[in-house]
Design an enzyme around this catalytic site. Structure first.
Site, PDB file in Angstrom:
ATOM      1  N   TRP A 302       0.825  -1.219  -0.274  1.00 40.17           N
ATOM      2  CA  TRP A 302      -0.085  -0.125  -0.045  1.00 40.17           C
ATOM      3  C   TRP A 302       0.901   1.258   0.054  1.00 40.17           C
ATOM      4  CZ3 TRP A 302      -0.280   4.280   3.335  1.00 40.17           C
ATOM      5  CH2 TRP A 302      -1.531   5.060   3.132  1.00 40.17           C
ATOM      6  N   HIS A 303       1.981   1.159   0.605  1.00 38.92           N
ATOM      7  CA  HIS A 303       2.909   2.182   1.027  1.00 38.92           C
ATOM      8  C   HIS A 303       3.683   2.627  -0.651  1.00 38.92           C
ATOM      9  CE1 HIS A 303       2.544   2.055   5.157  1.00 38.92           C
ATOM     10  NE2 HIS A 303       2.637   3.289   5.302  1.00 38.92           N
ATOM     11  N   GLY A 304       4.085   1.732  -1.357  1.00 41.80           N
ATOM     12  CA  GLY A 304       4.575   1.848  -2.392  1.00 41.80           C
ATOM     13  C   GLY A 304       4.613   0.733  -3.564  1.00 41.80           C
ATOM     14  N   PHE A 451       1.824   8.574  -1.497  1.00 35.80           N
ATOM     15  CA  PHE A 451       0.894   7.369  -1.344  1.00 35.80           C
ATOM     16  C   PHE A 451      -0.264   7.576  -1.899  1.00 35.80           C
ATOM     17  CE2 PHE A 451       4.358   7.055   2.323  1.00 35.80           C
ATOM     18  CZ  PHE A 451       5.195   6.453   1.553  1.00 35.80           C
TER      19      PHE A 451
END
Length: 451
Positions: A302-304, A451
């Site tokens: 989800w962060h990257g 994000f």
């Protein structure tokens, strides 16, 4: 009353879209598309006369919304990974990468919108009749680009009933906004400019001790930056008559990695816990450790879009799984739960902070190779270290002291600001604004905008 509130919501909806379009007007269509999809599907889940049909409509919502997110955020990651795999097995014709711009905040408003259909499916909320209210819920500008991730069951009721006239809401909101800007400009940006950016740019030039200082500084930079944005978002929302949930609770006071995730980015971690971890079965269905690893790898992704973020999630999944295994083992042996006191407590908090900070090397670096380079430099004791800015060291000490002050000090600061006469409040605000303008480098955007 209702006419004025209706006009206010219309104005806020237009303002929220304008706010987002100031970055790139084309991507307002993404928010609108995700809004339309989930607004239409919400009632269909309620009206479905069988569980199978409910699941079908929920699936349409998730596939459509997450499909948009996957295309813009992860398409090139998948293509690049496929190219690496094809090269490894002997194929040399690479798939072309897509020319895709990552829309700011797409992870936040995508998850926020699917919380609506998920909550309807779980019968935690009812479909909303007003498209305007739902569109405002998805696009509400204070938290649109960097959270917190507000759930439909939390925010939509605030739009559907007259706002409560809380005493001193404006003053309380202003105190949050000021606190947020102080965190961001006076601490996070100073840490980035004077410690984090120079050290992470050339880790081989610094001694192991200063490389530890670098990861400590980054941990406080990302905390002050992100919690500062959250304070600003909550403060702006409060002055407008709405409440956003608390997103941070002194995370570096955690005594375990599990507790850290109960204190850090609470809206995101609780989203994955409630919708993914429990959806997989939690502790009741399947293998709990497999469920934990899947959840934390998803948090990392989800962060990257990068293998470093996959590794970041895997590390936290492994640490939380180990803590659960150790806790279950003590139960089987009839041993009491571990309690820390005094110096033991200080050491445990310091140990957890170090583990969190070490995993952040994966978070801050652009790749796994960058993280390995940093870690390698941390065990090179022959390096003649470059010097670091004492301004940065001072900001790190200030951040540490503020983080570990008693919680009641925050409440007392807000109460003091509210009790001030209006002319003192105005003077304090003006002084703070000019001081922050003087300190601002203007070179450090909010970390979580990516994000």
């Amino acid at each position: 009353m209702w006419e004025r509130e209706s006009a206010k919501k219309t104005f806020l909806l237009v303002s929220s879209y304008y706010f987002y379009m100031c970055w790139d007007w084309r991507f307002a269509s993404l928010i609108f598309a995700i809004t339309i999809i989930n607004f239409i599907i919400g009632p269909k889940i309620t009206q479905a006369n069988s569980l199978r049909l409910k699941r079908f409509w929920l699936g349409v919502s998730l596939i459509a919304s997450l499909g948009i997110l996957a295309y813009f955020k992860y398409a090139n990651f998948f293509i690049d990974s496929a190219n690496s795999l094809l090269t490894a097995i002997g194929f040399h014709n690479e798939l072309p990468l897509l020319s895709v711009v990552l829309p700011v905040g797409i992870s936040f408003y995508t998850f926020q919108s699917i919380s609506y259909t998920l909550d309807i499916y779980r019968e935690r909320t009812e479909p909303v009749r007003s498209f305007r209210d739902f569109a405002l819920f998805v696009s509400f500008f204070p938290q649109l680009v960097a959270g917190p991730i507000v759930r439909a069951s939390y925010f939509l009721p605030q739009l559907q009933s007259p706002p409560k006239q809380e005493p001193h809401a404006v003053e309380s909101g202003l105190s949050l906004i000021l606190r947020g800007f102080i965190k961001k400009i006076a601490i996070a940006d100073v840490l980035a400019l004077h410690l984090v950016d120079p050290i992470f740019a050339s880790p081989a030039n610094y001694s192991p001790l200063l490389l530890f200082v670098g990861i400590y500084a980054y941990s406080f930079q990302v905390y002050m930056d992100f919690s500062g944005y959250t304070d600003i978002a909550r403060g702006v929302a409060r002055t407008l008559g709405y409440e956003l949930q608390i997103n941070f609770n002194r995370p570096y006071k955690a005594q375990s990695i599990s507790e850290f995730w109960q204190r850090w980015h609470i809206s995101m971690s609780s989203f994955f816990r409630d919708y993914l971890y429990f959806g997989l079965g939690g502790t009741k269905k399947g293998n709990v450790y497999v469920n934990l690893f899947i959840t934390f790898i998803a948090i990392g992704i989800w962060h990257g879009a990068g293998w470093n973020f996959v590794a970041y999630g895997f590390c936290h999944g492994a640490l939380v799984s180990y803590e659960r295994w150790k806790r279950n083992r003590r139960k089987r042996l009839g041993l009491p739960e571990l309690k820390y006191h005094g110096l033991q407590l200080v050491w445990q908090i310091f140990l957890v902070f170090n583990l969190v900070s070490l995993t952040r090397i994966l978070f801050r670096g652009g790749s796994i190779e960058d993280a390995i380079s940093y870690l390698t430099s941390m065990i090179n004791f022959e390096t003649v270290s470059a010097s670091v800015s004492m301004i940065g060291i001072g900001a790190l000490l200030l951040a540490t002291i503020l983080h570990y002050t008693p919680d009641r000090w925050t409440i007392e600061w807000k109460a003091l600001f509210i009790r001030m006469p209006s002319f003192l409040q105005a003077g304090f605000i003006v002084f703070t604004v000019f001081a922050l303008i003087a300190m601002s480098s203007g070179e450090a955007p909010f970390v979580y905008f990516q994000f």
